[in-house]
Write a protein that holds these residues in place. Structure first.
Motif, PDB file in Angstrom:
ATOM      1  N   VAL A 135      39.357  33.484  39.936  1.00 26.67           N
ATOM      2  CA  VAL A 135      40.476  32.581  39.694  1.00 26.67           C
ATOM      3  C   VAL A 135      41.778  33.358  39.761  1.00 26.67           C
ATOM      4  O   VAL A 135      41.895  34.439  39.183  1.00 26.67           O
ATOM      5  N   ALA A 136      42.740  32.804  40.499  1.00 26.68           N
ATOM      6  CA  ALA A 136      44.085  33.375  40.586  1.00 26.68           C
ATOM      7  C   ALA A 136      45.065  32.351  40.029  1.00 26.68           C
ATOM      8  O   ALA A 136      45.112  31.216  40.504  1.00 26.68           O
ATOM      9  N   ASP A 137      45.819  32.756  39.020  1.00 30.87           N
ATOM     10  CA  ASP A 137      46.831  31.875  38.423  1.00 30.87           C
ATOM     11  C   ASP A 137      48.172  32.222  39.052  1.00 30.87           C
ATOM     12  O   ASP A 137      48.885  33.112  38.596  1.00 30.87           O
ATOM     13  N   MET A 138      48.542  31.494  40.109  1.00 31.90           N
ATOM     14  CA  MET A 138      49.757  31.790  40.846  1.00 31.90           C
ATOM     15  C   MET A 138      51.029  31.349  40.122  1.00 31.90           C
ATOM     16  O   MET A 138      52.130  31.556  40.640  1.00 31.90           O
ATOM     17  N   ASP A 139      50.882  30.747  38.957  1.00 39.88           N
ATOM     18  CA  ASP A 139      52.070  30.420  38.161  1.00 39.88           C
ATOM     19  C   ASP A 139      52.557  31.629  37.380  1.00 39.88           C
ATOM     20  O   ASP A 139      53.708  31.676  36.958  1.00 39.88           O
ATOM     21  N   LEU A 140      51.702  32.614  37.200  1.00 44.72           N
ATOM     22  CA  LEU A 140      52.105  33.858  36.542  1.00 44.72           C
ATOM     23  C   LEU A 140      52.981  34.684  37.487  1.00 44.72           C
ATOM     24  O   LEU A 140      52.849  34.585  38.710  1.00 44.72           O
ATOM     25  N   PRO A 141      53.871  35.520  36.969  1.00 47.76           N
ATOM     26  CA  PRO A 141      54.684  36.378  37.839  1.00 47.76           C
ATOM     27  C   PRO A 141      53.801  37.308  38.660  1.00 47.76           C
ATOM     28  O   PRO A 141      52.746  37.753  38.198  1.00 47.76           O
ATOM     29  N   ASN A 142      54.250  37.617  39.869  1.00 49.27           N
ATOM     30  CA  ASN A 142      53.422  38.462  40.728  1.00 49.27           C
ATOM     31  C   ASN A 142      53.437  39.925  40.309  1.00 49.27           C
ATOM     32  O   ASN A 142      52.780  40.765  40.929  1.00 49.27           O
ATOM     33  N   THR A 143      54.163  40.240  39.245  1.00 47.12           N
ATOM     34  CA  THR A 143      54.131  41.595  38.696  1.00 47.12           C
ATOM     35  C   THR A 143      52.976  41.788  37.714  1.00 47.12           C
ATOM     36  O   THR A 143      52.776  42.894  37.215  1.00 47.12           O
ATOM     37  N   THR A 144      52.247  40.716  37.422  1.00 49.17           N
ATOM     38  CA  THR A 144      51.112  40.799  36.499  1.00 49.17           C
ATOM     39  C   THR A 144      49.803  40.709  37.261  1.00 49.17           C
ATOM     40  O   THR A 144      49.739  40.135  38.351  1.00 49.17           O
ATOM     41  N   GLU A 145      48.769  41.261  36.672  1.00 49.83           N
ATOM     42  CA  GLU A 145      47.432  41.150  37.275  1.00 49.83           C
ATOM     43  C   GLU A 145      46.927  39.735  37.018  1.00 49.83           C
ATOM     44  O   GLU A 145      46.441  39.425  35.939  1.00 49.83           O
ATOM     45  N   ARG A 146      47.013  38.899  38.002  1.00 51.15           N
ATOM     46  CA  ARG A 146      46.759  37.468  37.823  1.00 51.15           C
ATOM     47  C   ARG A 146      45.543  36.962  38.604  1.00 51.15           C
ATOM     48  O   ARG A 146      45.388  35.757  38.809  1.00 51.15           O
ATOM     49  N   LEU A 147      44.698  37.884  39.034  1.00 55.91           N
ATOM     50  CA  LEU A 147      43.425  37.528  39.666  1.00 55.91           C
ATOM     51  C   LEU A 147      42.293  38.095  38.827  1.00 55.91           C
ATOM     52  O   LEU A 147      42.303  39.283  38.491  1.00 55.91           O
ATOM     53  N   TRP A 148      41.320  37.250  38.495  1.00 54.64           N
ATOM     54  CA  TRP A 148      40.148  37.661  37.727  1.00 54.64           C
ATOM     55  C   TRP A 148      38.888  37.290  38.493  1.00 54.64           C
ATOM     56  O   TRP A 148      38.792  36.192  39.053  1.00 54.64           O
ATOM     57  N   VAL A 149      37.929  38.184  38.509  1.00 55.10           N
ATOM     58  CA  VAL A 149      36.580  37.879  39.002  1.00 55.10           C
ATOM     59  C   VAL A 149      35.662  37.965  37.794  1.00 55.10           C
ATOM     60  O   VAL A 149      35.591  39.006  37.123  1.00 55.10           O
ATOM     61  N   ILE A 150      34.947  36.867  37.517  1.00 57.41           N
ATOM     62  CA  ILE A 150      34.244  36.716  36.242  1.00 57.41           C
ATOM     63  C   ILE A 150      32.755  36.493  36.458  1.00 57.41           C
ATOM     64  O   ILE A 150      32.352  35.664  37.291  1.00 57.41           O
ATOM     65  N   ASP A 151      31.972  37.232  35.699  1.00 58.00           N
ATOM     66  CA  ASP A 151      30.523  37.028  35.619  1.00 58.00           C
ATOM     67  C   ASP A 151      30.283  36.056  34.462  1.00 58.00           C
ATOM     68  O   ASP A 151      30.431  36.416  33.290  1.00 58.00           O
ATOM     69  N   LEU A 152      29.945  34.820  34.790  1.00 57.66           N
ATOM     70  CA  LEU A 152      29.788  33.789  33.767  1.00 57.66           C
ATOM     71  C   LEU A 152      28.579  34.045  32.872  1.00 57.66           C
ATOM     72  O   LEU A 152      28.630  33.819  31.657  1.00 57.66           O
ATOM     73  N   LYS A 153      27.502  34.486  33.457  1.00 53.75           N
ATOM     74  CA  LYS A 153      26.271  34.662  32.691  1.00 53.75           C
ATOM     75  C   LYS A 153      26.416  35.737  31.616  1.00 53.75           C
ATOM     76  O   LYS A 153      25.901  35.591  30.505  1.00 53.75           O
ATOM     77  N   ASN A 154      27.101  36.824  31.966  1.00 55.10           N
ATOM     78  CA  ASN A 154      27.242  37.941  31.028  1.00 55.10           C
ATOM     79  C   ASN A 154      28.604  37.964  30.334  1.00 55.10           C
ATOM     80  O   ASN A 154      28.899  38.912  29.600  1.00 55.10           O
ATOM     81  N   ALA A 155      29.417  36.930  30.566  1.00 56.00           N
ATOM     82  CA  ALA A 155      30.746  36.826  29.952  1.00 56.00           C
ATOM     83  C   ALA A 155      31.521  38.130  30.121  1.00 56.00           C
ATOM     84  O   ALA A 155      31.943  38.774  29.154  1.00 56.00           O
ATOM     85  N   GLN A 156      31.731  38.517  31.376  1.00 53.27           N
ATOM     86  CA  GLN A 156      32.344  39.805  31.676  1.00 53.27           C
ATOM     87  C   GLN A 156      33.365  39.663  32.802  1.00 53.27           C
ATOM     88  O   GLN A 156      33.117  38.956  33.784  1.00 53.27           O
ATOM     89  N   VAL A 157      34.498  40.323  32.639  1.00 54.69           N
ATOM     90  CA  VAL A 157      35.477  40.406  33.723  1.00 54.69           C
ATOM     91  C   VAL A 157      35.082  41.575  34.616  1.00 54.69           C
ATOM     92  O   VAL A 157      35.134  42.738  34.191  1.00 54.69           O
ATOM     93  N   LEU A 158      34.691  41.265  35.841  1.00 55.89           N
ATOM     94  CA  LEU A 158      34.263  42.302  36.781  1.00 55.89           C
ATOM     95  C   LEU A 158      35.450  42.994  37.443  1.00 55.89           C
ATOM     96  O   LEU A 158      35.419  44.200  37.694  1.00 55.89           O
ATOM     97  N   HIS A 159      36.478  42.217  37.747  1.00 53.11           N
ATOM     98  CA  HIS A 159      37.680  42.762  38.374  1.00 53.11           C
ATOM     99  C   HIS A 159      38.892  41.993  37.859  1.00 53.11           C
ATOM    100  O   HIS A 159      38.822  40.790  37.617  1.00 53.11           O
ATOM    101  N   ARG A 160      39.983  42.712  37.727  1.00 51.77           N
ATOM    102  CA  ARG A 160      41.273  42.086  37.464  1.00 51.77           C
ATOM    103  C   ARG A 160      42.296  42.830  38.297  1.00 51.77           C
ATOM    104  O   ARG A 160      42.315  44.074  38.290  1.00 51.77           O
TER     105      ARG A 160
END
Length: 296
Positions: A135-160
């Motif tokens: 999920v990418a929240d493009m409403d956030l400023p582009n100076t912030t890490e606004r892309l997350w890749v999430i493992d739903l089963k293990n409740a873990q952020v794989l990449h930000r």
């Protein structure tokens, strides 16, 4: 007697002179105090203008051009999704909490959009990768890490990571979105990741838009996941913001390979922002799916 009178006249004359000098001194002292008092109350600019003609070095500079204000950092409220059952809503809240500090900047409402879309899309076969979403929240400023890749089963952020938006969409934040070929804008909506290739940006992954009218032209526009120097932390440090793509969610060179490898064919990506509307944001369908299968 005459001598005494003459002496008296001389004495009177001297006394008068002394008195006159004293009066003059007092007057000058008073005038001097008043002048200093006026100087203390007069703006410096006025004092300069009353002096000798200005030399070129003392000439006031022309008024500076007002710099354009940066985009407001006040985020756009995310509308609540309809018909999301309490069971699913609570599960998403628990997921957000379990993701920990890495997801602190991920707004719960945007995470709910992504989860509802995932649960609605997965049973249709449009995405094949279970238990994973980006999920990418493009409403956030582009100076912030606004892309997350999430493992739903293990409740873990794989990449930000940082992620760039299209140059037609805005400056610090993406505010305009388009599905048109020549818009150079980011397109909102749900995407399915497709195959990889080596193109002008090197190793890239194609994505297919799943929302008619919002991002269905993404594949033909060659909106892809790729690396870009203008999407790096170093670029932010130098210029105060990211650079801009032609609509691609461009990624930092240090992270793009790992992110592209994780989002292999059939994964889901949500590009969220103001005005997002999607048939896949079906709270009722998502709730039923969650009761049957959970995040699987």
């Amino acid at each position: 007697m005459v001598r005494l009178r003459a002496l008296w006249d001389i004495t009177k004359t001297a006394a008068a002179r002394v008195h006159l000098v004293s009066c003059l001194a007092a007057a000058l002292f008073t005038a001097g105090c008043q002048l200093r008092a006026e100087e203390a109350q007069t703006p410096a600019k006025k004092l300069v203008s009353a002096a000798a003609p200005l030399t070129p070095a003392a000439t006031p500079a022309a008024p500076a051009t007002t710099a354009p204000l940066p985009d407001s950092l006040r985020l756009t409220p995310v509308p609540a999704l309809a018909a999301v059952p309490d069971t699913l809503h609570q599960a998403i809240q628990q997921l957000h909490a379990a993701l920990g500090p890495a997801a602190a900047a991920l707004r719960p409402e945007v995470l709910e959009q992504a989860c509802v879309g995932y649960l609605t899309l997965h049973p249709t076969g449009r995405i094949e990768r279970a238990g994973l979403l980006a999920v990418a929240d493009m409403d956030l400023p582009n100076t912030t890490e606004r892309l997350w890749v999430i493992d739903l089963k293990n409740a873990q952020v794989l990449h930000r990571s940082l992620v760039a938006h299209g140059e037609g969409s805005g400056h610090l934040r993406a505010r305009r979105f388009s599905n048109q070929e020549s818009s150079a804008c980011t397109s909102l909506g749900f995407y399915r990741t497709a195959g990889t290739y080596d193109g002008i940006h090197g190793y890239s992954r194609r994505i297919e838009g799943l929302d008619k009218g919002q991002n269905a032209n993404a594949f033909d526009r060659y909106v892809v996941l790729h690396a870009a120097d203008y999407a790096s932390p170093k670029y932010v440090q130098q210029y105060g913001h990211l650079g801009y793509s032609r609509g691609c969610p461009a990624l930092p060179p240090e992270q793009f390979k790992d992110i592209i490898a994780t989002l292999r064919v059939g994964s889901m990506l949500l590009v969220s922002g103001p005005g997002l509307a999607s048939r896949w944001l079906d709270g009722g369908a998502a709730g039923r799916r969650f009761l049957q299968r959970g995040w699987r």
